[in-house]
Design an enzyme around this catalytic site. Structure first.
Site, PDB file in Angstrom:
ATOM      1  N   ARG A  83       2.658  -7.359  -9.115  1.00 52.49           N
ATOM      2  CA  ARG A  83       2.896  -7.508  -7.676  1.00 52.49           C
ATOM      3  C   ARG A  83       1.648  -7.054  -6.922  1.00 52.49           C
ATOM      4  O   ARG A  83       1.212  -5.908  -7.074  1.00 52.49           O
ATOM      5  CB  ARG A  83       4.104  -6.661  -7.261  1.00 52.49           C
ATOM      6  CG  ARG A  83       4.333  -6.595  -5.771  1.00 52.49           C
ATOM      7  CD  ARG A  83       5.605  -5.799  -5.448  1.00 52.49           C
ATOM      8  NE  ARG A  83       5.830  -5.746  -4.026  1.00 52.49           N
ATOM      9  CZ  ARG A  83       5.614  -4.671  -3.256  1.00 52.49           C
ATOM     10  NH1 ARG A  83       5.188  -3.544  -3.781  1.00 52.49           N
ATOM     11  NH2 ARG A  83       5.837  -4.724  -1.967  1.00 52.49           N
ATOM     12  N   ASN A 301      12.026  -0.767  -2.441  1.00 56.68           N
ATOM     13  CA  ASN A 301      11.123   0.286  -2.878  1.00 56.68           C
ATOM     14  C   ASN A 301      11.847   1.615  -2.713  1.00 56.68           C
ATOM     15  O   ASN A 301      12.455   1.871  -1.677  1.00 56.68           O
ATOM     16  CB  ASN A 301       9.854   0.308  -2.017  1.00 56.68           C
ATOM     17  CG  ASN A 301       9.065  -0.996  -2.105  1.00 56.68           C
ATOM     18  OD1 ASN A 301       9.318  -1.831  -2.985  1.00 56.68           O
ATOM     19  ND2 ASN A 301       8.123  -1.185  -1.216  1.00 56.68           N
ATOM     20  N   GLU A 378       8.870  -1.132  -6.011  1.00 58.10           N
ATOM     21  CA  GLU A 378       8.050   0.082  -6.076  1.00 58.10           C
ATOM     22  C   GLU A 378       8.923   1.255  -6.459  1.00 58.10           C
ATOM     23  O   GLU A 378      10.015   1.433  -5.910  1.00 58.10           O
ATOM     24  CB  GLU A 378       7.391   0.436  -4.730  1.00 58.10           C
ATOM     25  CG  GLU A 378       6.260  -0.449  -4.330  1.00 58.10           C
ATOM     26  CD  GLU A 378       5.604  -0.002  -3.016  1.00 58.10           C
ATOM     27  OE1 GLU A 378       5.655   1.210  -2.694  1.00 58.10           O
ATOM     28  OE2 GLU A 378       5.054  -0.873  -2.347  1.00 58.10           O
TER      29      GLU A 378
HETATM   30  C1  PNW Z   1       4.785   2.927  -0.018  1.00 54.84           C
HETATM   31  N1  PNW Z   1       6.751   7.384   4.020  1.00 54.84           N
HETATM   32  O1  PNW Z   1       4.279   3.644   1.037  1.00 54.84           O
HETATM   33  C2  PNW Z   1       3.855   1.756  -0.012  1.00 54.84           C
HETATM   34  O2  PNW Z   1       4.437   0.487  -0.052  1.00 54.84           O
HETATM   35  C3  PNW Z   1       2.702   1.913  -0.907  1.00 54.84           C
HETATM   36  O3  PNW Z   1       1.625   1.186  -0.389  1.00 54.84           O
HETATM   37  C4  PNW Z   1       2.389   3.390  -1.093  1.00 54.84           C
HETATM   38  O4  PNW Z   1       1.193   3.605  -1.770  1.00 54.84           O
HETATM   39  C5  PNW Z   1       3.584   3.993  -1.829  1.00 54.84           C
HETATM   40  O5  PNW Z   1       4.772   3.766  -1.119  1.00 54.84           O
HETATM   41  C6  PNW Z   1       3.459   5.478  -2.112  1.00 54.84           C
HETATM   42  O6  PNW Z   1       3.413   6.208  -0.914  1.00 54.84           O
HETATM   43  C7  PNW Z   1       4.950   4.582   1.721  1.00 54.84           C
HETATM   44  O7  PNW Z   1       6.053   8.202   4.640  1.00 54.84           O
HETATM   45  C8  PNW Z   1       4.164   5.439   2.473  1.00 54.84           C
HETATM   46  O8  PNW Z   1       7.974   7.366   4.052  1.00 54.84           O
HETATM   47  C9  PNW Z   1       4.777   6.367   3.247  1.00 54.84           C
HETATM   48  C10 PNW Z   1       6.148   6.430   3.245  1.00 54.84           C
HETATM   49  C11 PNW Z   1       6.928   5.567   2.491  1.00 54.84           C
HETATM   50  C12 PNW Z   1       6.305   4.645   1.721  1.00 54.84           C
END
Ligand code: PNW
Length: 474
Positions: A83, A301, A378
């Site tokens: 992905r 995710n 994810e």
């Molecule tokens: C997701 N939050 O990001 C993303 O889809 C990815 O790009 C990222 O690297 C991964 O999770 C890990 O963080 C998030 O603050 C970033 O809730 C922040 C949050 C949630 C998801």
């Protein structure tokens, strides 16, 4: 069996997709090459104070130049699917008008490499990198941006529709709207709760319009999905006040998107909860029907649950919602909700480890959207990698995290959920947004000074899972 006992064989259905996930800005680098213009994340990361250590995605994993090696690595690891996301400003630098052929050529070459290796490409159109020109014209809070997104979706579908079987419009629109325009910890870093709600609506509209554009351009066997990060919300107690806090956060985190996208309407409680902020007059007649397009799957995710309680007005100070430090809340109209760190083990993000939440999430959508195929696109953990004398990286916490979450997916399957795949975040250590390179989610270690890739112990473990379709006993 179907239970959590890791000692018993846990088989997954034939054809279950085992993959890894990345996104364009987090890995590609080559930020100024071949006609690419800045996205909001280039602007944001180059603004002092916005990311840890001032890190940017200028080079990242240099995947733009190393994609062949990276696909070879995926092939070595036995991955069945990959992905990735397309960088909008690489394909359409101003966010409108004709495409840049070299931008499309990169993704065509990547996809061809994947197909030649027998790896199913799973393409996300938008993983947060809005062309800066569109932000300058108002960004997601303005309606026009949704129309531009549909044009872009059509361009990518025309170029790659013959070879990509699985398409996702948006990745985590919650983050785009509420971290981007509400708390400001993500690009473009604005802190206006009404702008955040407007952004959420235009992302719903963008999803609907883009799905129509994809359907018009893709062959009929191609599948169209959307990627969400619904919160698994737990009330800290069963008191009516705490349960109401959980209801509010569920509306703002999840139903604000699943309402229009899956059911064709916003939930009424979202309007009443935010009535002091806006009358939602930016929602035009027919918008939620447009957002409600037939889907071929739902991409979910999941990392951690969200624990809330009610707080007297003005007393909810420090948030523990895992969404970064900002004095501005990403939860418009929910100032009297407190967020709590549950006791127990956490990852390096400070996110509590709760595999049962993943089973719950899958069963929720199994119930709410019967028959809709579900994908976990994810799931993963930032945790320490301990190098040994031989230069290997040991990451037992990641293995334990993934093992327990894969077992949780299996429990959902056993309970009847139609889960079609699991994608580990992430293939490579990469640019972790506001945290820069300080947090490593990869199953493959990246030395950012040399760009050397070294599979960690978790990668070898995951390869066994991907090859066998059963959870390894150890
Ligand atoms: C997701 N939050 O990001 C993303 O889809 C990815 O790009 C990222 O690297 C991964 O999770 C890990 O963080 C998030 O603050 C970033 O809730 C922040 C949050 C949630 C998801």
């Amino acid at each position: 069996g179907a239970t959590a006992d890791p000692g018993t064989d846990t088989h997954f259905p034939a054809g279950f997709l085992w993959g890894a996930a990345t996104s364009a800005y987090q890995i590609e680098g080559a930020a100024r090459e071949d006609g690419r213009t800045p996205s909001i994340w280039d602007t944001f990361s180059h603004t002092p104070g916005r990311t840890a250590a001032g890190d940017t995605g200028d080079v990242a994993c240099d995947h733009y130049h190393r994609y062949r090696d990276d696909v070879a690595l995926m092939s070595e690891l036995g991955l069945g699917a990959y992905r990735f996301s397309v960088s909008w400003p690489r394909v359409q630098p101003t966010g409108r008008g004709p495409a840049v052929q070299r931008g499309l050529d990169f993704y065509r070459a990547l996809v061809d490499e994947l197909l030649a290796a027998g790896i199913t490409p799973v393409l996300t159109l938008y993983h947060w990198d809005l062309p800066q020109e569109l932000e300058d014209a108002g960004g997601w809070p303005v309606r026009r941006t949704a129309e531009r997104f549909a044009d872009y979706a059509g361009i990518v579908a025309e170029a790659l529709g013959d070879r990509v079987p699985l398409w996702t419009t948006l990745n985590e629109p919650w983050c785009s709207a509420f971290l981007g325009y509400g708390s400001g910890v993500h690009a473009p870093g604005r802190t206006d709760p009404v702008a955040a709600l407007r952004a959420a609506h235009h992302l719903n509209l963008a999803h609907g319009l883009a799905t129509q554009a994809l359907r018009a351009a893709l062959p009929s066997h191609a599948r169209v999905t959307v990627g969400l990060n619904p919160a698994v919300v737990r009330a800290r107690s069963e008191t009516p006040a705490d349960l109401d806090a959980a209801r509010r956060i569920d509306a703002l985190a999840t139903r604000v998107f699943t309402g229009p996208m899956l059911h064709g309407a916003y939930p009424e409680d979202l309007f009443t909860d935010t009535a002091a902020l806006t009358d939602w007059s930016f929602v035009h007649d027919g918008d939620t029907a447009l957002a409600h397009q037939r889907l071929d799957g739902l991409c979910l995710n999941y990392y951690t649950p969200t624990v809330v309680s009610a707080a007297p007005e003005g007393t909810a100070t420090e948030r523990h919602d895992g969404h970064g430090a900002s004095p501005h809340s990403p939860w418009p109209g929910a100032d009297h909700v407190s967020f709590h760190q549950p006791p127990g083990e956490r990852t390096e993000m400070g996110w509590s480890i709760d595999p049962e939440g993943l089973t719950e999430l899958l069963l929720r959508f199994h119930g709410e959207a019967p028959g809709l195929p579900l994908y976990i696109t994810e799931n993963g953990a930032a945790c320490p990698d301990v190098p040994d004398a031989a230069g290997r990286f040991h990451d037992p916490q990641r293995i334990a995290y993934v093992r327990r979450h894969v077992a949780a997916v299996h429990r959902a399957l056993a309970a009847g959920a139609d889960v079609r795949g699991y994608f580990l975040w992430s293939l490579l250590d990469n640019f972790e947004w506001a945290y820069g390179y300080a947090k490593r989610f990869g199953m493959v270690h990246v030395d950012f000074a040399t760009q050397a890739r070294t599979p960690k112990a978790s990668a070898r473990w995951y390869a066994r899972l991907a090859r066998s379709g059963r959870l390894p006993r150890e």
